[in-house]
Scaffold this motif. Structure first.
Motif, PDB file in Angstrom:
ATOM      1  N   GLU A 110       0.848  -1.228  -0.039  1.00 22.91           N
ATOM      2  CA  GLU A 110      -0.015  -0.329  -0.241  1.00 22.91           C
ATOM      3  C   GLU A 110       0.691   1.416   0.104  1.00 22.91           C
ATOM      4  O   GLU A 110       2.329   1.292   0.470  1.00 22.91           O
ATOM      5  CB  GLU A 110      -0.479   0.001   1.015  1.00 22.91           C
ATOM      6  CG  GLU A 110      -1.973  -0.784   0.919  1.00 22.91           C
ATOM      7  CD  GLU A 110      -2.805  -0.970   2.418  1.00 22.91           C
ATOM      8  OE1 GLU A 110      -3.987  -1.471   2.311  1.00 22.91           O
ATOM      9  OE2 GLU A 110      -2.272  -0.770   3.647  1.00 22.91           O
ATOM     10  N   ASN A 149      -4.835   4.145  -9.234  1.00 22.45           N
ATOM     11  CA  ASN A 149      -4.838   5.323  -7.944  1.00 22.45           C
ATOM     12  C   ASN A 149      -4.020   7.373  -8.509  1.00 22.45           C
ATOM     13  O   ASN A 149      -3.315   6.146  -8.055  1.00 22.45           O
ATOM     14  CB  ASN A 149      -5.339   4.841  -6.815  1.00 22.45           C
ATOM     15  CG  ASN A 149      -6.554   3.977  -5.658  1.00 22.45           C
ATOM     16  OD1 ASN A 149      -5.542   3.457  -5.112  1.00 22.45           O
ATOM     17  ND2 ASN A 149      -7.161   4.407  -6.020  1.00 22.45           N
ATOM     18  N   TYR A 188     -12.210  12.998  -3.593  1.00 25.61           N
ATOM     19  CA  TYR A 188     -12.002  13.531  -2.370  1.00 25.61           C
ATOM     20  C   TYR A 188     -10.443  14.899  -2.497  1.00 25.61           C
ATOM     21  O   TYR A 188      -9.966  15.072  -3.505  1.00 25.61           O
ATOM     22  CB  TYR A 188     -11.249  12.626  -0.696  1.00 25.61           C
ATOM     23  CG  TYR A 188     -11.187  11.497  -0.870  1.00 25.61           C
ATOM     24  CD1 TYR A 188     -12.279  11.426   0.014  1.00 25.61           C
ATOM     25  CD2 TYR A 188     -10.713  10.517  -2.000  1.00 25.61           C
ATOM     26  CE1 TYR A 188     -12.868  10.267   0.015  1.00 25.61           C
ATOM     27  CE2 TYR A 188     -12.329   8.862  -1.596  1.00 25.61           C
ATOM     28  CZ  TYR A 188     -12.611   9.150  -0.726  1.00 25.61           C
ATOM     29  OH  TYR A 188     -13.377   7.905   0.010  1.00 25.61           O
ATOM     30  N   MET A 194      -5.026   8.609   3.834  1.00 25.42           N
ATOM     31  CA  MET A 194      -5.223   8.079   2.452  1.00 25.42           C
ATOM     32  C   MET A 194      -4.587   7.275   2.196  1.00 25.42           C
ATOM     33  O   MET A 194      -3.282   7.210   1.857  1.00 25.42           O
ATOM     34  CB  MET A 194      -5.386   8.954   1.605  1.00 25.42           C
ATOM     35  CG  MET A 194      -6.618  10.714   1.861  1.00 25.42           C
ATOM     36  SD  MET A 194      -8.038   9.901   1.538  1.00 25.42           S
ATOM     37  CE  MET A 194      -7.736  11.950   1.107  1.00 25.42           C
ATOM     38  N   SER A 196      -3.712   3.749   0.875  1.00 30.47           N
ATOM     39  CA  SER A 196      -4.072   3.040  -1.388  1.00 30.47           C
ATOM     40  C   SER A 196      -3.633   1.289  -2.115  1.00 30.47           C
ATOM     41  O   SER A 196      -2.616   1.207  -1.131  1.00 30.47           O
ATOM     42  CB  SER A 196      -3.959   3.855  -2.896  1.00 30.47           C
ATOM     43  OG  SER A 196      -3.718   3.183  -3.733  1.00 30.47           O
ATOM     44  N   ASP A 197      -4.412   0.911  -2.262  1.00 26.75           N
ATOM     45  CA  ASP A 197      -3.771  -0.982  -2.699  1.00 26.75           C
ATOM     46  C   ASP A 197      -4.149  -0.496  -4.117  1.00 26.75           C
ATOM     47  O   ASP A 197      -4.062  -2.176  -4.036  1.00 26.75           O
ATOM     48  CB  ASP A 197      -4.743  -1.595  -1.772  1.00 26.75           C
ATOM     49  CG  ASP A 197      -6.662  -1.557  -2.281  1.00 26.75           C
ATOM     50  OD1 ASP A 197      -6.347  -1.167  -3.170  1.00 26.75           O
ATOM     51  OD2 ASP A 197      -7.040  -2.528  -1.615  1.00 26.75           O
ATOM     52  N   ASN A 236      -7.874   0.931  -4.259  1.00 30.25           N
ATOM     53  CA  ASN A 236      -8.595   1.691  -3.368  1.00 30.25           C
ATOM     54  C   ASN A 236      -8.374   2.108  -2.550  1.00 30.25           C
ATOM     55  O   ASN A 236      -7.126   2.220  -2.004  1.00 30.25           O
ATOM     56  CB  ASN A 236     -10.332   0.517  -2.601  1.00 30.25           C
ATOM     57  CG  ASN A 236     -10.806  -1.006  -3.921  1.00 30.25           C
ATOM     58  OD1 ASN A 236     -11.706   0.055  -3.921  1.00 30.25           O
ATOM     59  ND2 ASN A 236     -10.635  -1.669  -3.928  1.00 30.25           N
ATOM     60  N   ILE A 237      -9.148   3.821  -2.493  1.00 28.05           N
ATOM     61  CA  ILE A 237      -8.156   4.275  -1.145  1.00 28.05           C
ATOM     62  C   ILE A 237      -9.430   4.098   0.062  1.00 28.05           C
ATOM     63  O   ILE A 237     -10.936   4.599   0.054  1.00 28.05           O
ATOM     64  CB  ILE A 237      -8.339   5.911  -1.912  1.00 28.05           C
ATOM     65  CG1 ILE A 237      -7.778   5.957  -2.886  1.00 28.05           C
ATOM     66  CG2 ILE A 237      -7.717   6.593  -0.478  1.00 28.05           C
ATOM     67  CD1 ILE A 237      -7.671   7.831  -3.407  1.00 28.05           C
ATOM     68  N   LYS A 238      -8.950   4.198   1.131  1.00 28.33           N
ATOM     69  CA  LYS A 238      -9.864   3.493   2.576  1.00 28.33           C
ATOM     70  C   LYS A 238      -8.728   5.235   3.382  1.00 28.33           C
ATOM     71  O   LYS A 238      -8.605   5.337   3.139  1.00 28.33           O
ATOM     72  CB  LYS A 238      -9.038   2.588   3.518  1.00 28.33           C
ATOM     73  CG  LYS A 238      -9.776   2.659   4.606  1.00 28.33           C
ATOM     74  CD  LYS A 238      -9.125   1.163   5.654  1.00 28.33           C
ATOM     75  CE  LYS A 238      -9.455   1.774   6.998  1.00 28.33           C
ATOM     76  NZ  LYS A 238      -8.949   0.820   7.442  1.00 28.33           N
ATOM     77  N   VAL A 239     -10.015   6.394   3.710  1.00 28.20           N
ATOM     78  CA  VAL A 239     -10.020   7.409   4.574  1.00 28.20           C
ATOM     79  C   VAL A 239      -9.148   6.784   6.147  1.00 28.20           C
ATOM     80  O   VAL A 239     -10.959   6.406   6.156  1.00 28.20           O
ATOM     81  CB  VAL A 239     -10.834   8.294   3.786  1.00 28.20           C
ATOM     82  CG1 VAL A 239     -10.335   9.278   5.247  1.00 28.20           C
ATOM     83  CG2 VAL A 239     -10.418   8.604   2.564  1.00 28.20           C
ATOM     84  N   VAL A 240      -8.939   8.095   6.342  1.00 26.62           N
ATOM     85  CA  VAL A 240      -8.956   7.402   8.202  1.00 26.62           C
ATOM     86  C   VAL A 240      -8.420   9.142   8.672  1.00 26.62           C
ATOM     87  O   VAL A 240      -7.967   9.526   8.317  1.00 26.62           O
ATOM     88  CB  VAL A 240      -8.338   6.619   8.620  1.00 26.62           C
ATOM     89  CG1 VAL A 240      -8.440   7.234   9.955  1.00 26.62           C
ATOM     90  CG2 VAL A 240      -7.887   5.570   8.612  1.00 26.62           C
ATOM     91  N   ASP A 277     -12.213  11.700  13.458  1.00 21.82           N
ATOM     92  CA  ASP A 277     -14.051  10.825  13.051  1.00 21.82           C
ATOM     93  C   ASP A 277     -14.151  11.110  14.064  1.00 21.82           C
ATOM     94  O   ASP A 277     -13.751  11.203  15.469  1.00 21.82           O
ATOM     95  CB  ASP A 277     -13.295  10.033  12.520  1.00 21.82           C
ATOM     96  CG  ASP A 277     -14.055   9.614  11.468  1.00 21.82           C
ATOM     97  OD1 ASP A 277     -14.692  10.134  10.624  1.00 21.82           O
ATOM     98  OD2 ASP A 277     -13.896   8.314  10.669  1.00 21.82           O
TER      99      ASP A 277
END
Length: 298
Positions: free
Chosen positions: A44, A191, A244, A284, A286-287, A290-294, A298
């Motif tokens: 990632e 991505n 984003y 952010m 990325s694999d 897909n992008i995961k947001v943390v 939060d």
């Protein structure tokens, strides 16, 4: 009388104990809030948009074990940036980019250079009369490092899945220092991340003329100039069409960043807007697909 004195002594001891306990709890709370989390798996890319107040700093973990830092906020942000990078286990910054020589982007660079082994440094070919800029140049000289000109067409890193390149500056004759900003595109698999520094509409027009719409389409846009009305023109945002939009900005800043028109332009383009003044550090992950947001808050 002796009983009253004894009670006063006991009360004083309890008070001291309570104060010490509060201080200790506060210490551990602060330590807990200052923890460094590593979200990266081996395949990632993790882009950390760091909350440095009214400034910019992005730390990027690459899947080959290397890393990259784009800008370093103000001078007061240096220790926190150092803490976060070293807390992830890095002793070397392989690629260090100072997008342009304003203090809210290069303020922490001197201490970064002093505290880490540095690979390649990229800076635009533009001079600036400030103590902060001079300190940065002296730290480069003190470690016998060389500076690579950040200019359009430069490839910072490339392999089959990962490309990091500089899209701008496209000119050597801009009137405004912000427009010399190193604009960086990172593509990992499917991505794409775009980092605009403080580039303004003049640069956006140059970029639109120089690159295809397909190349400029990005999943994540680091919004130019903290969301100012000098950047993020309608034509540019409608070409990039980010999923984003990250705005690095200080809470209650005197510039009233981000501008409401910029927010409106990004919203109409369908972007989810994330702000460091509200979300803290934004990660952010990325694999390639897909992008995961943390978000820290939060």
């Amino acid at each position: 009388m002796r009983k009253q004195k004894k009670n006063k002594i006991i009360t004083s001891v309890i008070t001291v104990f309570v104060v010490a306990l509060i201080a200790t709890v506060g210490f551990f709370i602060n330590k807990a809030n200052n923890r460094v989390y590593n979200f990266q798996k081996s395949n990632e890319v993790v882009v950390s948009y760091l909350d440095v107040g009214q400034g910019d700093s992005e730390f990027i973990q690459l899947p080959n074990g290397k890393c990259m830092l784009i800008d370093a906020g103000n001078e007061k942000n240096a220790s926190e940036i150092i803490h976060r990078i070293s807390g992830l286990g890095y002793t070397k910054i392989d690629y260090l980019v100072a997008t342009h020589p304003h203090a809210d982007h290069i303020g922490g660079m001197r201490e970064i250079i002093e505290n880490f082994e540095i690979g390649k440094i990229y800076m635009p070919r533009v001079t600036y009369d400030s103590e902060t800029y001079e300190k940065l140049l002296f730290s480069v000289m003190d470690k016998n490092l060389s500076i690579n000109d950040a200019k359009a067409g430069d490839i910072i890193y490339k392999n089959n899945d990962l490309l990091i390149e500089i899209l701008s500056p496209l000119s050597t004759s801009y009137d405004e220092i912000n427009n010399f900003s190193a604009v960086i595109r990172l593509k990992y698999g499917n991505n794409t991340f775009l980092f605009m520094g403080d580039a303004e509409e003049t640069v956006e027009r140059d970029i639109l003329r120089s690159y295809s719409a397909e190349k400029l389409k990005a999943d994540v846009l680091k919004v130019g100039h903290h969301g100012s009305d000098t950047s993020s023109s309608l034509s540019f945002i409608n070409t990039v069409l980010p999923d984003y939009a990250v705005i690095e900005v200080g809470k209650g800043n005197k510039y009233n960043h981000p501008n409401y028109e910029t927010i409106n332009t990004l919203s109409l383009a369908g972007a989810e807007i994330l702000r460091t003044d509200a979300a803290g550090n934004i990660y952010m992950i990325s694999d390639k697909n897909n992008i995961k947001v943390v978000c820290e808050k939060d």
